[in-house]
Design a protein around this motif. Structure first.
Motif, mmCIF file in Angstrom:
data_model
loop_
_atom_site.group_PDB
_atom_site.id
_atom_site.type_symbol
_atom_site.label_atom_id
_atom_site.label_comp_id
_atom_site.label_asym_id
_atom_site.label_seq_id
_atom_site.Cartn_x
_atom_site.Cartn_y
_atom_site.Cartn_z
ATOM 1 N N LEU A 148 0.850 -1.189 0.000
ATOM 2 C CA LEU A 148 0.000 0.000 0.000
ATOM 3 C C LEU A 148 0.884 1.236 0.000
ATOM 4 O O LEU A 148 1.702 1.427 0.886
ATOM 5 C CB LEU A 148 -0.886 -0.001 1.247
ATOM 6 N N GLU A 149 0.699 2.077 -1.026
ATOM 7 C CA GLU A 149 1.552 3.257 -1.157
ATOM 8 C C GLU A 149 1.126 4.369 -0.213
ATOM 9 O O GLU A 149 1.929 5.183 0.206
ATOM 10 C CB GLU A 149 1.496 3.787 -2.602
ATOM 11 N N TRP A 150 -0.165 4.367 0.128
ATOM 12 C CA TRP A 150 -0.654 5.519 0.883
ATOM 13 C C TRP A 150 -0.374 5.433 2.380
ATOM 14 O O TRP A 150 -0.707 6.323 3.127
ATOM 15 C CB TRP A 150 -2.158 5.722 0.663
ATOM 16 N N LEU A 151 0.271 4.367 2.807
ATOM 17 C CA LEU A 151 0.562 4.258 4.239
ATOM 18 C C LEU A 151 1.551 5.322 4.701
ATOM 19 O O LEU A 151 1.438 5.861 5.789
ATOM 20 C CB LEU A 151 1.133 2.877 4.557
ATOM 21 N N LEU A 152 2.538 5.585 3.850
ATOM 22 C CA LEU A 152 3.569 6.547 4.248
ATOM 23 C C LEU A 152 3.570 7.702 3.259
ATOM 24 O O LEU A 152 3.180 7.546 2.115
ATOM 25 C CB LEU A 152 4.932 5.852 4.259
ATOM 26 N N TYR A 153 4.071 8.846 3.738
ATOM 27 C CA TYR A 153 4.149 10.053 2.918
ATOM 28 C C TYR A 153 2.783 10.434 2.373
ATOM 29 O O TYR A 153 2.591 10.630 1.173
ATOM 30 C CB TYR A 153 5.164 9.892 1.781
ATOM 31 N N SER A 154 1.809 10.500 3.251
ATOM 32 C CA SER A 154 0.454 10.821 2.836
ATOM 33 C C SER A 154 -0.252 11.512 3.996
ATOM 34 O O SER A 154 0.279 11.583 5.105
ATOM 35 C CB SER A 154 -0.290 9.530 2.499
ATOM 36 N N ASP A 155 -1.467 12.006 3.736
ATOM 37 C CA ASP A 155 -2.268 12.592 4.810
ATOM 38 C C ASP A 155 -2.516 11.568 5.908
ATOM 39 O O ASP A 155 -2.542 11.885 7.085
ATOM 40 C CB ASP A 155 -3.607 13.083 4.256
ATOM 41 N N PHE A 156 -2.693 10.313 5.484
ATOM 42 C CA PHE A 156 -2.930 9.254 6.458
ATOM 43 C C PHE A 156 -1.799 9.188 7.479
ATOM 44 O O PHE A 156 -2.032 9.155 8.688
ATOM 45 C CB PHE A 156 -3.063 7.910 5.726
ATOM 46 N N ALA A 157 -0.564 9.200 6.969
ATOM 47 C CA ALA A 157 0.594 9.095 7.847
ATOM 48 C C ALA A 157 0.666 10.297 8.783
ATOM 49 O O ALA A 157 0.978 10.165 9.973
ATOM 50 C CB ALA A 157 1.872 8.993 7.019
ATOM 51 N N VAL A 158 0.365 11.490 8.247
ATOM 52 C CA VAL A 158 0.436 12.706 9.049
ATOM 53 C C VAL A 158 -0.552 12.613 10.207
ATOM 54 O O VAL A 158 -0.205 12.842 11.375
ATOM 55 C CB VAL A 158 0.122 13.947 8.188
ATOM 56 N N ILE A 159 -1.785 12.216 9.877
ATOM 57 C CA ILE A 159 -2.819 12.185 10.912
ATOM 58 C C ILE A 159 -2.542 11.068 11.921
ATOM 59 O O ILE A 159 -2.712 11.252 13.126
ATOM 60 C CB ILE A 159 -4.206 12.065 10.255
ATOM 61 N N LEU A 160 -2.056 9.941 11.421
ATOM 62 C CA LEU A 160 -1.701 8.851 12.330
ATOM 63 C C LEU A 160 -0.680 9.342 13.368
ATOM 64 O O LEU A 160 -0.832 9.111 14.576
ATOM 65 C CB LEU A 160 -1.109 7.694 11.530
ATOM 66 N N ALA A 161 0.334 10.047 12.891
ATOM 67 C CA ALA A 161 1.369 10.536 13.808
ATOM 68 C C ALA A 161 0.775 11.543 14.790
ATOM 69 O O ALA A 161 1.059 11.497 15.992
ATOM 70 C CB ALA A 161 2.509 11.166 13.026
ATOM 71 N N PHE A 162 -0.056 12.438 14.290
ATOM 72 C CA PHE A 162 -0.688 13.429 15.167
ATOM 73 C C PHE A 162 -1.495 12.742 16.273
ATOM 74 O O PHE A 162 -1.376 13.087 17.445
ATOM 75 C CB PHE A 162 -1.637 14.328 14.374
ATOM 76 N N VAL A 163 -2.295 11.774 15.882
ATOM 77 C CA VAL A 163 -3.142 11.091 16.859
ATOM 78 C C VAL A 163 -2.271 10.384 17.895
ATOM 79 O O VAL A 163 -2.497 10.467 19.094
ATOM 80 C CB VAL A 163 -4.083 10.092 16.153
ATOM 81 N N HIS A 164 -1.226 9.739 17.401
ATOM 82 C CA HIS A 164 -0.317 9.047 18.304
ATOM 83 C C HIS A 164 0.341 10.013 19.279
ATOM 84 O O HIS A 164 0.453 9.752 20.474
ATOM 85 C CB HIS A 164 0.734 8.313 17.456
ATOM 86 N N LEU A 165 0.737 11.168 18.763
ATOM 87 C CA LEU A 165 1.467 12.114 19.595
ATOM 88 C C LEU A 165 0.572 12.817 20.611
ATOM 89 O O LEU A 165 1.001 13.135 21.709
ATOM 90 C CB LEU A 165 2.147 13.182 18.722
#
Lengths: 285, 423
Positions: A148-165
């Motif tokens: 899956l290309e959209w897992l990294l370097y995407s809005d998904f990755a940004v939001i995942l990191a935000f939620v985690h942080l």
């Protein structure tokens, strides 16, 4: 000698905090506002009063797109952290009965915070990458055939990191207000025939509003002011206002960065003002 | 209060005499050596040449301490322009010099104090590698390398005896590729935007360098003919950005990178198979055992050069130490160290003494390696029989199409770049 004037004493008592705030909060903000009207050349800035920076900012479609993206990140992150944070806090406050256990589990929540923000964020990159653990696991399970290309370097990755942080910033204030809810209110609701869901919606939710609001303010301001998470997790492909400012600073365009910062500050304050319309934190604390 | 002593005793005379003898025998040079040891020069620059090995060797050979700070190109420019007291030595690129020199934060250097000045490669003096060479587009180092005198603020067009930067390190950049994942020959800059590599390409997010790579691509595609890629018009910038914005929207790029480490990780992890890259990044990928080629392309190289500039606040003993450092820098050890990473030294002939014949042949002359080639840190980079990508020094530096540059329309370009990133 004795001071008799009550007003004078009051002023003196307030002055240390007032001075600290004036020096470290008001003065820097004023400075930013002043510089935002200055001009810049390639390598220096010069005092002036010109509206060029704002004019460029408001006339560029990029500004609107970037502010839109920033608000989008803030809203999605808020919704997810709220859902997770509320659930975790509810579990801790009402399902775990012993105080020792509550404290122990609460400390468990803080374990990720023992490492630096940046490390927690960057550790997602090898995990989500094209040949990362997530993709390899999914492929070996036969769920997907191609990474899956959209897992990294995407809005998904940004939001995942935000939620985690930032989820913990939601958990803490909500847990705090929940702990102070009088348990007899829940019993009363039960006695009056409310089921669990009705108790949640009509008793617990209204009573935890101040905590939710404090958590919301934390998350929204943190996300709106961020630039490094967006840069790393999107592989520099997405932009939010923070990155706009950091790019300007990197290129020595301080006045333009200051103007963007002022607009961002106003946006954040408007958002918070709207939030405070819903709940009067002071009254309910 | 105690009464002051009156009169001399035998003991007090001995004491005083001893002290006097001690004072007269303490040699002055020792005091001076002590001072040299206490000198600390603060150097900052991009990661490429800010190496701890260099600082350690300086301590060993020259006695004083060199503190190194590595930053990205934007931060380097920012610091050199705005914080003149935070450094003694600026290790910057020539295009940064063009930006920073007018602030007056650097001082010109007297070339008569530079022992190896006459041996410095022609690129940095007349601008020509060999007498027949043509000068490439962009901010060619010699064009910002000299000023009229010690206090000169504008650049001189020829050698004047006062240098802005002493050249230390330079190279010719091109695209890096993963031959194992591409599986066919790559020979042109146009491949960066080839849809075949959709989602697997990258460029660097440093506007002043990225725009040049873009220009190389657009020119190779035949879409735009530039007057000077190093000094574009607004129209040229708009057209270039339009082509790349469209590619970005179509998902051509996996990510953009800003630091050396990011470029290495993108390539090594296979996220990206073709991207703008720097020579030591290729080395770093290869040293992990992953195939990676610094692909020579028919349109030529985008080149860059760095040098050491002295802070205008340096004076006295520190300034002398800085000249010692520069002379030491050009005397060969650092040159050899850098050349074994794939860079070039400003005075190659002195570096030769610090390299084996095999290393010199491989790195400089483009010959087949006769034995294993290792990096300064001991990783294997090439086996016997392999040759360097791009060939000899003269093949590579002679094929430079453009130098890294800062344009007259830089501010406009930067705004457009910001739009490109946000697009």
């Amino acid at each position: 000698m004795q001071l008799r004037n009550r007003h004078l004493i009051g002023w003196l008592e307030a002055s240390p905090l007032a001075l600290v705030l004036a020096a470290f909060l008001i003065a820097p903000i004023l400075m930013i506002v002043i510089v935002s009207f200055w001009g810049a050349t390639e390598f220096s800035i010069y005092p002036a009063f010109q509206l060029d920076n704002y004019e460029f900012l408001f006339s560029s479609p990029v500004t609107y797109r970037v502010f839109g993206a920033t608000l989008k990140y803030a809203f999605i992150t808020w919704a997810l952290t709220f859902a997770i944070g509320f659930t975790v806090a509810y579990f801790l406050a009402f399902h775990v009965r012993s105080l020792t256990m509550q404290i122990a589990l609460f400390l468990v929540c803080t374990i990720p915070f023992w490492t630096s923000n940046i490390i927690r964020m960057i550790s997602w990159i090898p995990f989500l990458g094209r040949n990362g653990i997530a993709n390899q696991t999914l492929i070996s399970w036969g769920v997907i055939d191609e990474p899956l290309e959209w897992l990294l370097y995407s809005d998904f990755a940004v939001i995942l990191a935000f939620v985690h942080l930032y989820t913990l910033f939601m958990v803490v204030p909500i847990f705090n207000t929940m702990m102070r809810i009088d348990k007899s209110l829940l019993e009363a609701a039960r006695d009056n025939g409310a089921n669990g869901f009705q108790t949640l919606v009509h008793v617990i939710l209204p009573l935890t509003k101040p905590g939710i609001m404090i958590g919301t303010i934390f998350v929204v301001t943190l996300v709106m002011g961020d630039f490094i998470t967006v840069r790393f997790m999107s592989g520099s492909q997405r932009a939010n206002v923070g990155r706009l400012i950091s790019n300007d600073i990197g290129l020595l365009q301080y006045p333009s960065a200051a103007a963007t910062a002022v607009v961002l500050l106003c946006t954040v304050m408007i958002v918070i003002a709207i939030l405070l319309r819903f709940v009067n934190i002071r009254k309910e604390l | 209060m105690a009464k002051p002593k009156v009169g001399y005793t035998r003991r007090s005379m001995l004491k005083a005499g001893g002290a006097a003898i001690a004072a007269s025998t303490l040699p002055a040079p020792m005091l001076w050596a002590q001072d040299t040891k206490d000198i600390v020069l603060r150097q900052f620059g991009t990661g490429v040449s800010n190496l701890n090995d260099v600082a350690n060797k300086v301590k060993e050979d020259l006695g004083f301490t060199l503190e190194m700070t590595a930053l990205d190109s934007d931060s380097v420019t920012q610091r050199a322009a705005t914080q003149p007291d935070s450094f003694d030595i600026a290790d910057i690129e020539y295009w940064i010099c063009k930006k920073v020199w007018p602030t007056g934060n650097l001082q010109a250097m007297d070339t008569s104090k530079i022992a190896n000045y006459d041996k410095i490669v022609g690129i940095f003096r007349s601008g020509k590698l060999t007498p027949e060479s043509t000068i490439a587009q962009g901010t060619a180092p010699h064009s910002v390398g000299f000023v009229d005198g010690p206090g000169g603020t504008s650049f001189a067009s020829e050698e004047t005896g006062w240098m802005t930067l002493i050249p230390t390190i330079y190279n010719a950049d091109t695209l890096g590729i993963r031959p194992d994942l591409i599986g066919r020959p790559i020979s042109s800059w146009t491949e960066l935007l080839n849809p075949e590599f959709k989602g697997k390409a990258s460029i660097l997010d440093i506007s002043s360098i990225g725009i040049m790579d873009m220009a190389m691509v657009c020119e190779a595609m035949g879409e735009i003919q530039y007057g000077d890629k190093g000094n574009m018009t607004r129209e040229e910038i708009d057209k270039t950005m339009a082509i790349f914005t469209e590619a970005k929207r179509n998902g051509q790029f996996r990510a953009f990178w800003k630091t050396f480490d990011e470029s290495v990780n993108l390539m090594a992890s296979g996220e990206v198979v073709i991207q703008s890259m720097w020579s030591p990044a290729i080395t770093a990928v290869k040293s992990r055992g992953i195939p990676c080629v610094y692909q020579p392309l028919k349109e030529g190289y985008r080149s860059w050069g760095g040098g050491i500039g002295l802070s205008s606040s340096l004076s006295g003993m520190e300034l002398d130490a800085a000249y010692d450092y520069i002379n030491w820098y050009l005397s060969g050890w650092v040159g050899g160290y850098l050349m074994r990473q794939g860079y070039y030294s400003a005075v190659p002939e002195t570096s030769k003494e610090f390299m084996s014949d095999n290393e010199w042949g491989y790195w400089f002359e483009g010959k087949e390696a006769t034995d294993v080639i290792t990096s300064p840190t001991g990783d294997t980079l090439a086996k016997a029989g392999e040759t360097r990508d791009g060939g000899s020094f003269y093949d590579r530096m002679g094929a430079v199409a453009c130098w890294n540059a800062v344009m007259d329309e830089n501010q406009y370009m930067v705004r457009k770049w910001n739009e490109f990133i946000a697009a």
